[in-house]
Write an enzyme that holds these catalytic residues in place. Structure first.
Site, PDB file in Angstrom:
ATOM      1  N   GLU A  54       0.849  -1.201   0.000  1.00  0.00           N
ATOM      2  CA  GLU A  54       0.000   0.000   0.000  1.00  0.00           C
ATOM      3  C   GLU A  54       0.878   1.242   0.000  1.00  0.00           C
ATOM      4  OE1 GLU A  54      -2.678  -0.321   3.348  1.00  0.00           O
ATOM      5  OE2 GLU A  54      -3.625  -2.131   2.549  1.00  0.00           O
ATOM      6  N   HIS A  87      -7.788   1.313   1.925  1.00  0.00           N
ATOM      7  CA  HIS A  87      -7.699   0.870   3.323  1.00  0.00           C
ATOM      8  C   HIS A  87      -8.486   1.803   4.261  1.00  0.00           C
ATOM      9  CE1 HIS A  87      -4.982  -1.602   6.216  1.00  0.00           C
ATOM     10  NE2 HIS A  87      -6.157  -1.356   6.763  1.00  0.00           N
TER      11      HIS A  87
END
Ligand code: NAI
Length: 410
Positions: free
Chosen positions: A268, A291
């Site tokens: 990420e 997220h």
């Protein structure tokens, strides 16, 4: 409650714009010496800000590493107003007798709601229709669109989030099937699947809510996805490594499954400035979110209250329940007794020395709670002692070899 140190002198430093609910919780408990910083501080400002803090509250951007900790003089507890605790040196804080608390479950409901929303959107094929409209298309059709009612949701990991997803799904009229490695009690009409394979074969929507462990790494790979039926959907809002992305991409390309929603990724971006790279970007029928499963205002408020309450409880009462680096004790109230907290290296002989101190001073112990974790021992003693005796006890307990820290709560 009187403590050996007046509450108004206990300095609480909150960093990174921690929710006002935390400040309110501290105030309600009588703690007024609070410095609230809206942002993460540059290192030198951080060192100055925490130098005389007794309690530090932070989120994910402040690194409380060895160097930062070495700038503190009075630190006795740390609150991570978030889920993760990697930003704090847990070994170092533990060795200094400083418990670290976090809020692992404050955003449970937020994740569950997003998952339910995604299940509905996927079943209605909204992601691809939304994408088509954005490009000027008009894919008006009922093809492949279904109600959630009467469909089966398969929940892998029936813990805090998984059970909430089940409750919400059932309210929509879905059948709930779950799989967990532990024997979990079914809520409502949820049914335990006989195996992961059975769940995968029967579910119209499969959603993952397991932690990141060696066992769950890649637990949904090509073989598992192949067991899902062709119209099924996959949702992952747990941890990025749980689903094998290559296998998911392959399944989407071959139309083995009808769509997916993914909130967590093996890699990420570290900040908003970094680009999000993923092979999943090419698919219109995949809902991608950065997220944010647990990211809501309500979760922030809950986190503020939860972590502040844990810090207050430790400060007032000595309880360390759910501390991440420390022996956990859940203590009763101690009205009418003095409470001595003794944090020590977990080596033989400390407890007998502690008891010697009490008997030499002729003080009766009303209650004793001992817990150890790794190198640390934590013993809490309630005693009928005068203020002077309590001070003497504390002084002598502090002198026992192996002692890390003592506190006295009247
Ligand atoms: P939890 O610990 O309450 O539940 C996890 C469940 O998974 C437990 O019942 C456990 O027995 C089960 N489990 C563990 N290993 C398993 C395996 N190999 N197979 C089947 N079941 C297994 O955790 P919680 O709070 O429900 O969180 C679940 C996941 O959601 C975690 O990975 C957490 O990091 C993630 N999460 C993601 C958020 C987001 O923003 N997307 C926010 C909050 C949590």
């Amino acid at each position: 409650m009187k403590t050996s140190f007046p509450k108004q002198d206990i300095k609480i430093v909150l960093l990174e714009g921690i929710h006002q609910s935390a400040v309110d919780a501290f105030h309600a408990a009588g703690y007024t010496n609070i410095t609230h910083h809206e942002k993460a501080l540059p290192r030198d400002e951080l060192f100055a800000a925490i130098a005389d803090a007794h309690v530090i509250g932070l989120r994910s951007r402040t690194q409380l590493d060895q160097e930062a900790i070495s700038h503190t003089r009075h630190l006795f507890a740390v609150g991570c107003f978030c889920i993760g605790t990697n930003q704090v040196d847990l070994t170092q804080t533990g060795q200094l007798g400083v418990p670290v608390f976090n809020a692992p479950y404050s955003n449970t409901r937020s994740v569950a709601e997003l998952v339910i929303a995604e299940a509905i959107l996927l079943l209605r094929r909204v992601p691809e229709r939304n994408a088509s409209c954005h490009r000027g298309g008009w894919a008006k059709s009922a093809d492949g669109s279904f109600e959630a009612r009467g469909k089966t949701i398969g929940i892998i990991g029936y813990g805090h989030i998984g059970t909430q997803v089940g409750v919400l799904a059932e309210a929509l009229g879905m059948h709930v099937l779950y799989h967990d490695i532990e024997a979990k009690l079914a809520l409502g009409n949820a049914a335990r699947a006989r195996s992961l394979d059975e769940l995968l074969a029967r579910a119209d929507v499969v959603t993952l809510h397991v932690p990141a462990t060696a066992e769950t790494k890649g637990m949904l790979g090509a073989a598992e996805i192949a067991r899902m039926h062709a119209g099924a959907m996959l949702i992952n809002a747990s941890r990025g490594n749980v689903v094998n992305i290559d296998a998911l991409v392959e399944a989407l390309r071959n139309k083995r499954i009808a769509g997916a929603a993914v909130d967590v990724f093996p890699k990420e971006p570290k900040s908003r400035d970094e680009a999000f790279e993923s092979a999943l970007r090419e698919f219109d029928n995949v809902l991608l979110t950065p997220h944010v499963g647990g990211s809501t205002q309500e979760a922030q408020r809950n986190i503020g209250t939860e972590v502040a309450s844990k810090l207050v409880r430790y400060s007032d009462n000595g309880s360390t329940l759910s501390a991440v680096n420390f022996p956990e004790v859940n203590l009763p109230e101690h009205a009418g007794s003095s409470r001595l907290l003794h944090i020590h290296h977990n080596v033989p002989g400390v407890l007998s020395r502690i008891n010697d101190v009490f008997s030499k001073l002729g003080v009766n112990i009303n209650g004793q709670h001992l817990q150890t974790a790794g190198d640390l021992g934590y013993v809490v003693l309630d005693a009928s002692a005068s203020d002077a005796q309590s001070e003497a006890l504390r002084e002598q307990l502090s002198a026992i070899p192996g002692t890390i820290r003592t506190r006295l709560l009247y």
